[in-house]
Enzyme design. Sequence first.
Site, short mmCIF file in Angstrom:
data_model
loop_
_atom_site.label_atom_id
_atom_site.label_comp_id
_atom_site.label_asym_id
_atom_site.label_seq_id
_atom_site.Cartn_x
_atom_site.Cartn_y
_atom_site.Cartn_z
CD GLU A 294 -2.84 1.25 2.37
OE1 GLU A 294 -3.70 2.15 2.37
OE2 GLU A 294 -2.81 0.33 3.21
CB CYS B 46 -7.14 3.30 4.14
SG CYS B 46 -7.54 2.48 5.70
CG ASN C 292 -9.15 -2.31 2.59
OD1 ASN C 292 -8.39 -3.25 2.78
ND2 ASN C 292 -9.10 -1.19 3.32
CD GLU C 293 -9.00 -2.53 7.14
OE1 GLU C 293 -9.22 -1.42 7.64
OE2 GLU C 293 -7.89 -3.10 7.21
#
Length: 850
Positions: A64, A273, A404-405
């Site tokens: 990331e 994120c 994602n999350e």
Amino acid sequence: MPHPHLWPRLTVPVVALLLGALVAAPTRADAGAPEAEPTDYTLTVHPDRTGPAISDSMYGVFYEDINHAADGGLYAELVQNRSFEYDRADNPAYSPMTAWTETAVAGGTGRAETVDDGGRLGERNRRYLRLSLDGAGEGGAGFGVTNSGYNQGLTLRKGARYDFSVWARTDRDTGTALTVGATTADGTSLATPLRITARGDRWKKYTGTLTARASAADGRLTVTAGGSGTVRLDMVSLFPRDTYKGRANGLRKDLAEKTAALRPGFLRFPGGCLVNTGSHQAYEAPGWERKRSYQWKETIGPVEQRPVNANFWGYNQTYGLGYYEYFQFAEDIGAMALPVVPALVTGCGQNKATDDPALLRRHIQDTLDLIEFANGPVDSTWGAKRAAMGHPAPFGLTHLEVGNEENLPDEFFARFTEFREAVEAEHPGITLISNSGPDDSGATFDRAWQLNREAGVAMVDEHYYNSPQWFLENNGRYDAYDRQGPKVFLGEYASLDNRFSNALAEAAYMTGLERNADIVRLASYAPLLADTNDAQWRPDMIWFDNETSWGSANYEVQKLFMNNVGDRVVPSTASTTPATTAPITGAVGLSTWATGAAYDDVEVTAADGTALFRDDFSGGDTRWTKAAGRGTWAVEDGAYVQSDENAENTLVTAGDTGWQNYDLRVRATKTSGKEGFLVAFGVKDTGNTYWWNLGGWANTRSAVEKTVDGAKQTMIEDTTTIETGRAYDVHVQVRGRQVTLFLDGKRWGGFSDDKPAEPFRQVVTRDDATGDLVVKVVNAQAADARTRIDLGVRPGSRTARLTTLQAAPDAANTADDRAVAPRRSTLRVDGPVFTHTFPAHSVTFLRVKG
């Protein structure tokens, strides 16, 4: 990557593991010596039994662009803000001239200004530098700009070649002479200047090469123009010729090589994120949004046509390292490419679902186009674009993750289902991966898994960052998972620091991952890279500065496992470590997080009703200990009030750290802010405590969190939210290691903190290519482990090979000190049964010929 709020102050060191069998960490000088009497264990291998096969891609890496991992990191470009696109809208400290200064040579004069007008290089590269030249000075006079690179400067190495390029245009009929030079910060020349003549008033790319005649860590790149008139510059670039695999627009060699040395089975990219935060709109000029989620189509094609984006982590990313380069890197290191696309439900603390059917359809089509870009023939629309970039053969994409999350499981899964239906209809060979939110447990996790199981999803991504103790306590996490349900992709995990104690706990946990290789098909420690000068997150696997890079203790553990995976688990059993269970002890505390709150009538009583502590604040706050700079606490109207709603973790404590078997009661009121309030118990110090976080995570849920040496784990949670201005009666009952919680007189929940943190763990695998048995043993305690090993079969050689990682629990690798490094040796093995002592604080891999 989870939102930082979930684990506050992650830079707090995580030191020695708090286990009954562990003692104070030794110094480096005595790290190799046992600190307690050797302990007897047995380890029995069962070669007659069949364990699960291990996927070739079991272990991989998660990349990331966090911690400046791309620009100034893995992406080898040395010039910062090469296209003058930095902006205050991205970061208050930015301007279009960030990293640039005006420069005059031999009396040259002029004016440098950044411009966004019709003369720009392109719609996605809007801002450029205009040099208005006065023609002052004689002969070699010039005026221009100097770039300082990232951090302290451009790192140049003696004898190395550097490829320069710039896009330029000039209104001077005879052309404009450009001089390109490399110097130190004090102006000492580092290379023979490069001479270029820009001609014509249309944008054209000019190139050349600088060869460094000396090394420097504070290098500067200067571009000056001579004469008069106006010259425009954009995309000013300097790349080392010696990139990974020698690729143009390539990767920093040492970082890529350290990644490749792990032999990763997959590369998950581009985050994290930054995938699902920010606007989901595509770049559209004019009026484009600077803060957008990562969208792959923006990152391919000619570099000068790719826009910049405001990274979720607070800085800009150029997209010079884009989807084509990610696919190419995965191919170069022999890893399966595993891209992640946004699901249009924000994560990482931003709980919002985009409700725009047209936008959703566009992102689904973008995902289908991505698969075609990776796998399509050269005569397909997107396969042709891949071929035009230099890769006519398909990349062979097999796995793709959506989202994602996301902390809104129902909203996420509704959108995931639409992605899934579209992908399965057009590309049935692609494994589509779902996820389970940002935590290892809780309401979001449970609901997400329920939806995934009911829909028969192939694979679910789990993420968690927990304390070393959690990893030692949860080795059996996947033992009870449904063998017929979705497989697990453990896409992000780490134990919240880079000390050897953290790496030991992770190693112990990885034995459980391998034992459950039929469930856990993919796993990646996270994140991969961090610039030591500018990191938003710790821990990280590989650290770097401009000059060098080094693997953390965690890197060494990951490398050992990833280089010795094996093809199948051979079942084995081992004895355990006697455990002692002491009661929860500690003082009490009050805290807030981005909230104002008032507390009153604090009372602590022993189990028999004896009063231990009472405070109605009529006498002030003298009985409470406050940390400097942690909030604004004062007694107001007979209550203890924390009034700074911007302050985080404002913990104040009272009482005796030896208290056990007690009841804590307090009246708590949220007065303002984003969150609720926190009531602490079992407080040893600010880094070792429990707290009941009521109305946390932007007042979306509540949980009890346990902190061990600054690293958190969630013990229990639900969806309770807190009303502003309402007084709540909070009651915490501690009995031994059992905690029961009451809110306004009603039982809210409870838990027993009694999982054994077993420090001795093992797994055995077989390497089909060599026939070796690989016996992997983690001894995460302060005593040597003298172990009787029964292989169940006579070894094929009397000599076994050992690789051992051993260090003090608080040892950490740095640029100057590789405290944690593998040590190789041999062991005499005369038969199927032998004895070996595994050192204290060690990971040992024993390769025995089959």
